[in-house]
Write an enzyme that holds these catalytic residues in place. Structure first.
Site, PDB file in Angstrom:
ATOM      1  N   GLY A  53     -26.100  -3.699 -16.673  1.00 51.62           N
ATOM      2  CA  GLY A  53     -26.236  -5.053 -17.206  1.00 51.62           C
ATOM      3  C   GLY A  53     -27.559  -5.659 -16.787  1.00 51.62           C
ATOM      4  O   GLY A  53     -27.803  -5.909 -15.598  1.00 51.62           O
TER       5      GLY A  53
ATOM      6  N   LEU B  39     -26.734 -17.372  -7.404  1.00 48.84           N
ATOM      7  CA  LEU B  39     -28.007 -17.931  -7.877  1.00 48.84           C
ATOM      8  C   LEU B  39     -27.763 -18.925  -9.019  1.00 48.84           C
ATOM      9  O   LEU B  39     -26.807 -18.783  -9.786  1.00 48.84           O
ATOM     10  CB  LEU B  39     -28.951 -16.829  -8.349  1.00 48.84           C
ATOM     11  CG  LEU B  39     -28.583 -15.966  -9.557  1.00 48.84           C
ATOM     12  CD1 LEU B  39     -28.877 -16.655 -10.874  1.00 48.84           C
ATOM     13  CD2 LEU B  39     -29.333 -14.652  -9.485  1.00 48.84           C
TER      14      LEU B  39
ATOM     15  N   CYS C 221     -21.431 -20.470 -16.371  1.00 48.98           N
ATOM     16  CA  CYS C 221     -20.444 -20.265 -15.302  1.00 48.98           C
ATOM     17  C   CYS C 221     -19.396 -21.363 -15.127  1.00 48.98           C
ATOM     18  O   CYS C 221     -18.207 -21.071 -15.033  1.00 48.98           O
ATOM     19  CB  CYS C 221     -21.166 -20.095 -13.974  1.00 48.98           C
ATOM     20  SG  CYS C 221     -21.974 -18.506 -13.847  1.00 48.98           S
TER      21      CYS C 221
ATOM     22  N   LYS D 101     -16.477 -21.681 -17.704  1.00 51.05           N
ATOM     23  CA  LYS D 101     -15.782 -20.388 -17.770  1.00 51.05           C
ATOM     24  C   LYS D 101     -14.983 -20.146 -16.485  1.00 51.05           C
ATOM     25  O   LYS D 101     -13.818 -19.754 -16.533  1.00 51.05           O
ATOM     26  CB  LYS D 101     -16.833 -19.283 -17.951  1.00 51.05           C
ATOM     27  CG  LYS D 101     -16.274 -17.907 -18.097  1.00 51.05           C
ATOM     28  CD  LYS D 101     -17.383 -16.872 -18.199  1.00 51.05           C
ATOM     29  CE  LYS D 101     -17.925 -16.518 -16.835  1.00 51.05           C
ATOM     30  NZ  LYS D 101     -18.870 -15.417 -16.835  1.00 51.05           N
TER      31      LYS D 101
ATOM     32  N   PHE E 179     -29.462 -25.729 -21.112  1.00 55.07           N
ATOM     33  CA  PHE E 179     -28.395 -26.434 -20.383  1.00 55.07           C
ATOM     34  C   PHE E 179     -28.906 -27.117 -19.125  1.00 55.07           C
ATOM     35  O   PHE E 179     -28.236 -27.963 -18.552  1.00 55.07           O
ATOM     36  CB  PHE E 179     -27.220 -25.489 -20.087  1.00 55.07           C
ATOM     37  CG  PHE E 179     -27.407 -24.571 -18.908  1.00 55.07           C
ATOM     38  CD1 PHE E 179     -28.050 -23.354 -19.047  1.00 55.07           C
ATOM     39  CD2 PHE E 179     -26.920 -24.925 -17.653  1.00 55.07           C
ATOM     40  CE1 PHE E 179     -28.212 -22.507 -17.949  1.00 55.07           C
ATOM     41  CE2 PHE E 179     -27.070 -24.086 -16.557  1.00 55.07           C
ATOM     42  CZ  PHE E 179     -27.725 -22.866 -16.712  1.00 55.07           C
TER      43      PHE E 179
HETATM   44  C1  UDX Z   1     -24.143 -22.350 -11.262  1.00 56.16           C
HETATM   45  C2  UDX Z   1     -24.012 -22.351  -9.738  1.00 56.16           C
HETATM   46  O1  UDX Z   1     -24.821 -23.414  -9.189  1.00 56.16           O
HETATM   47  C3  UDX Z   1     -24.437 -21.013  -9.171  1.00 56.16           C
HETATM   48  O2  UDX Z   1     -24.218 -20.975  -7.765  1.00 56.16           O
HETATM   49  C4  UDX Z   1     -23.636 -19.905  -9.837  1.00 56.16           C
HETATM   50  O3  UDX Z   1     -24.046 -18.634  -9.371  1.00 56.16           O
HETATM   51  C5  UDX Z   1     -23.772 -19.974 -11.346  1.00 56.16           C
HETATM   52  O4  UDX Z   1     -23.401 -21.280 -11.815  1.00 56.16           O
HETATM   53  P1  UDX Z   1     -26.142 -22.625 -12.993  1.00 56.16           P
HETATM   54  O5  UDX Z   1     -25.052 -22.819 -13.995  1.00 56.16           O
HETATM   55  O6  UDX Z   1     -27.206 -21.630 -13.284  1.00 56.16           O
HETATM   56  O7  UDX Z   1     -25.515 -22.205 -11.575  1.00 56.16           O
HETATM   57  O8  UDX Z   1     -26.890 -24.021 -12.744  1.00 56.16           O
HETATM   58  P2  UDX Z   1     -26.532 -25.346 -11.912  1.00 56.16           P
HETATM   59  O9  UDX Z   1     -27.757 -25.799 -11.249  1.00 56.16           O
HETATM   60  O10 UDX Z   1     -25.346 -25.178 -11.056  1.00 56.16           O
HETATM   61  O11 UDX Z   1     -26.213 -26.399 -13.076  1.00 56.16           O
HETATM   62  C6  UDX Z   1     -25.067 -26.296 -13.905  1.00 56.16           C
HETATM   63  C7  UDX Z   1     -24.978 -27.507 -14.819  1.00 56.16           C
HETATM   64  O12 UDX Z   1     -24.665 -28.683 -14.081  1.00 56.16           O
HETATM   65  C8  UDX Z   1     -26.281 -27.803 -15.565  1.00 56.16           C
HETATM   66  O13 UDX Z   1     -25.988 -28.181 -16.894  1.00 56.16           O
HETATM   67  C9  UDX Z   1     -26.872 -28.962 -14.783  1.00 56.16           C
HETATM   68  O14 UDX Z   1     -27.732 -29.757 -15.559  1.00 56.16           O
HETATM   69  C10 UDX Z   1     -25.602 -29.715 -14.400  1.00 56.16           C
HETATM   70  N1  UDX Z   1     -25.751 -30.572 -13.208  1.00 56.16           N
HETATM   71  C11 UDX Z   1     -26.087 -30.013 -12.007  1.00 56.16           C
HETATM   72  C12 UDX Z   1     -25.518 -31.939 -13.330  1.00 56.16           C
HETATM   73  O15 UDX Z   1     -25.207 -32.451 -14.404  1.00 56.16           O
HETATM   74  N2  UDX Z   1     -25.637 -32.718 -12.209  1.00 56.16           N
HETATM   75  C13 UDX Z   1     -25.961 -32.202 -10.983  1.00 56.16           C
HETATM   76  O16 UDX Z   1     -26.032 -32.982 -10.007  1.00 56.16           O
HETATM   77  C14 UDX Z   1     -26.197 -30.808 -10.873  1.00 56.16           C
HETATM   78  P1  ADP Z   2     -24.905 -12.577 -17.088  1.00 59.22           P
HETATM   79  O1  ADP Z   2     -25.346 -14.007 -17.252  1.00 59.22           O
HETATM   80  O2  ADP Z   2     -23.562 -12.459 -16.399  1.00 59.22           O
HETATM   81  O3  ADP Z   2     -25.938 -11.696 -16.473  1.00 59.22           O
HETATM   82  P2  ADP Z   2     -25.579 -11.549 -19.710  1.00 59.22           P
HETATM   83  O4  ADP Z   2     -24.801 -11.652 -20.988  1.00 59.22           O
HETATM   84  O5  ADP Z   2     -26.898 -12.228 -19.603  1.00 59.22           O
HETATM   85  O6  ADP Z   2     -24.587 -12.015 -18.564  1.00 59.22           O
HETATM   86  O7  ADP Z   2     -25.824 -10.003 -19.365  1.00 59.22           O
HETATM   87  C1  ADP Z   2     -24.858  -9.013 -19.382  1.00 59.22           C
HETATM   88  C2  ADP Z   2     -25.503  -7.728 -19.892  1.00 59.22           C
HETATM   89  O8  ADP Z   2     -24.586  -6.645 -19.699  1.00 59.22           O
HETATM   90  C3  ADP Z   2     -25.830  -7.734 -21.394  1.00 59.22           C
HETATM   91  O9  ADP Z   2     -27.218  -7.507 -21.573  1.00 59.22           O
HETATM   92  C4  ADP Z   2     -24.986  -6.570 -21.970  1.00 59.22           C
HETATM   93  O10 ADP Z   2     -25.645  -5.864 -22.992  1.00 59.22           O
HETATM   94  C5  ADP Z   2     -24.788  -5.700 -20.745  1.00 59.22           C
HETATM   95  N1  ADP Z   2     -23.623  -4.810 -20.814  1.00 59.22           N
HETATM   96  C6  ADP Z   2     -22.374  -5.088 -21.242  1.00 59.22           C
HETATM   97  N2  ADP Z   2     -21.569  -4.005 -21.109  1.00 59.22           N
HETATM   98  C7  ADP Z   2     -22.328  -3.011 -20.582  1.00 59.22           C
HETATM   99  C8  ADP Z   2     -22.088  -1.646 -20.186  1.00 59.22           C
HETATM  100  N3  ADP Z   2     -20.872  -1.095 -20.309  1.00 59.22           N
HETATM  101  N4  ADP Z   2     -23.117  -0.923 -19.695  1.00 59.22           N
HETATM  102  C9  ADP Z   2     -24.353  -1.465 -19.558  1.00 59.22           C
HETATM  103  N5  ADP Z   2     -24.640  -2.752 -19.885  1.00 59.22           N
HETATM  104  C10 ADP Z   2     -23.655  -3.518 -20.391  1.00 59.22           C
END
Ligand code: UDX
Ligand code: ADP
Length: 502
Positions: free
Chosen positions: A36, A188, A301, A304, A363
């Site tokens: 991936g 991250l 994330c 979900k 986002f």
């Molecule tokens: C999140 C988690 O922070 C991270 O640890 C995990 O691995 C993946 O999910 P991410 O979704 O990449 O990371 O970004 P993040 O900075 O958490 O922001 C998520 C959303 O919340 C964004 O839309 C951001 O704009 C919003 N947000 C964040 C707010 O609206 N207010 C805040 O104070 C902080």
């Molecule tokens: P994340 O944000 O969790 O990294 P993404 O959708 O950006 O998710 O990346 C997941 C990646 O995994 C995609 O590029 C997809 O093509 C790849 N993937 C899905 N199934 C397999 C598999 N069986 N072997 C190798 N790569 C895969």
């Protein structure tokens, strides 16, 4: 980065297994494969390679276009600092390939970083994670592995997925091969991924509490010890590690929904949500982070993982727990609708034929990712109100915006969509002739210091409205220019009532 202090609290140390749990006899990892090449696998394994020049890291993906992009000058994802890291080790100890079989055969340790989207059909649709990609990746490992492997769950998965993976591996592999499964969730955040990886708050490794489990955990800990202090590498049982990832995301999202719920009270009372968040955040028990009100959280994330937690709670017959977490997502939906209602009511209760400029489609800032972006929902609502929408984002590809705004499988929808929606080259052309400007993403270039709002104002229809969904604008400065400014978490301006009518 100051928000990643690296401090491990005494409580964390107490809860985790003793640190010497990772000082058991173990194999040194020489070759890593990552299944991936997405937002998680790509940056994570690039940093692992960068920090461990003695380890060969191969990132494989079924998606040939994605791999080609990783091997090109234009990487498939935008992340500050990523390009430098990739360029420093690509072709030396970091490789991107579509040869999944070879990647698996060569590796001692395999990260599974494939997508785990929310199920759209069948049991648990809309809530449960679709583990189809994880299962197929696991079966692939079983099918081609010729020797022992440490298999690491990197993708966020429901609690006890490791058990299913091991069952599949053992049932489908050659006799005598040993698989040790670890959970190593990634924390991250997009936009700061490289900084987060370089300087993590903690690295979490979950393993079975057996000699073999501890030994596998120690092998993985060694990889991170290439740049992370040992005290920050926490080991614990597999199920705690899997659940901790869901829990951390749910708690972060819960803080945003809490401040967003308060933003509605602020708007109705005259309080200012930034001031309320600041006052609360000074309490060291609460802390200042993730208290920024917004048009709603997005990203791949938060929603979900919470829905996953809801599903887990329901499956465990814990309806009250499920309802508690579901409310965090419902509040997020409410916030987006509330923002739209404010736009409609300010624009004299009709958007038909009016031009609305959307500044920002990602986002959050510093990423080109649009998954679950509140801007998508807002654009769909605005379309339903018959507004003409002009979108500008500095990093999101035009094709991605069309994809996000089109229902899958409806081809002629695009033509219909394009009658109402356009994509602009820059913020000025998006705003020209608009009745309203809506800031959806907090990109620095939209701040008052960086965008010429006088020029924007002069090009707009009057009265000119600006809606700040991210609290990044200087309201006073914009009002002096002549804008009617509406900000999340601040009371509505009383602009429609002439002074002598009050
Ligand atoms: C999140 C988690 O922070 C991270 O640890 C995990 O691995 C993946 O999910 P991410 O979704 O990449 O990371 O970004 P993040 O900075 O958490 O922001 C998520 C959303 O919340 C964004 O839309 C951001 O704009 C919003 N947000 C964040 C707010 O609206 N207010 C805040 O104070 C902080
Ligand atoms: P994340 O944000 O969790 O990294 P993404 O959708 O950006 O998710 O990346 C997941 C990646 O995994 C995609 O590029 C997809 O093509 C790849 N993937 C899905 N199934 C397999 C598999 N069986 N072997 C190798 N790569 C895969």
């Amino acid at each position: 980065m100051d928000h990643r202090s690296g401090a491990v609290t005494p409580a964390a140390q107490r809860l985790s297994r003793p640190l010497d749990a990772i000082d058991v006899p173990h194999k040194k990892v020489e070759k890593i494969c990552c299944l991936g090449a997405g937002y998680v696998g790509g940056p994570t394994c690039a940093v692992i390679a960068f920090k461990n020049p003695h380890i060969q890291v191969t990132i494989v993906d079924l998606n040939a276009a994605r791999i080609a992009a990783w091997n090109s000058d234009v990487l498939p994802i935008y992340e500050p600092g990523l390009e430098d890291v990739v360029k420093a080790c690509r072709g030396k100890n970091l490789f991107f390939s579509t040869d999944v079989d070879q990647g698996i055969i060569d590796a001692d340790l395999i990260f599974v970083s494939v997508n785990t989207p929310t199920k759209t059909k069948g049991m648990g649709a809309g809530y449960a994670a679709d583990l189809g990609y994880v299962e197929s990746a696991t079966r692939h490992i079983a099918r081609v592995a010729q020797g022992d492997k440490i298999v690491v769950e990197k993708s966020t998965v429901p609690c006890r997925t490791a058990q299913s993976m091991r069952f599949i591996l053992e049932a489908n592999s050659r006799p005598g091969i040993r698989f040790d499964i670890l959970s190593n969730p990634e924390f991250l955040a997009e936009g700061t991924a490289i900084a987060d990886l370089m300087n993590p708050d903690r690295v979490l490794i979950g393993s079975l509490n057996t000699d073999a489990g501890r030994s596998a955990a120690a092998s993985l800990a060694d990889v991170y010890a290439g740049w992370v202090r040992r005290e920050q590498i926490i080991t614990m049982n597999l199920w705690s590690s899997e659940l901790s990832k869901l829990a951390a995301n749910a708690m972060l999202a819960q803080r945003i929904s809490s401040i967003n719920a308060l933003s509605a009270i602020c708007e109705a009372t005259g309080a200012d949500v930034d001031e309320v968040g600041y006052a609360c955040g000074l309490d060291s028990r609460i802390g200042p982070k993730f208290l920024k009100a917004s048009v709603g959280f997005g990203g791949s994330c938060f929603q979900k993982d919470i829905l996953n937690l809801v599903y887990l709670s329901e499956s465990l017959h814990l309806p009250e727990v499920a309802a508690y977490w579901r409310q965090v997502v419902e509040m997020n939906e409410y916030q987006k609708k509330r923002f739209l209602n404010r736009i409609i009511s300010c624009l004299f209760n009709t958007l038909t034929g009016k031009k609305v400029a959307i500044l920002g489609f990602a986002f959050k800032k510093d990423t080109g990712d649009t998954r679950e972006s509140p801007a998508i929902t807002l654009c769909k609502y605005l379309r339903a109100e018959r507004a003409n929408v002009a979108i500008y984002d500095p990093k999101v590809a035009e094709s991605q915006i069309w994809l996000d705004l089109t229902e899958p499988g409806v081809t002629d929808d695009l033509a219909d969509l394009q009658k109402q929606v356009s994509i602009a080259e820059d913020a000025y052309s998006a705003c020209a002739g608009a009745d309203a400007v809506v800031v959806c993403t907090e990109w620095d270039e939209f701040k008052c210091a960086n965008l010429d709002y006088k020029r924007v104002y002069e090009s707009m229809n009057k009265p000119a409205f600006i809606f700040d969904g991210r609290l990044i604008l200087d309201q006073k400065q914009l009002e002096q220019i002549g804008f009617h400014v509406e900000t999340i978490g601040r009371p509505r301006s009383n602009f429609t009532t002439p002074k002598d009518w009050e």
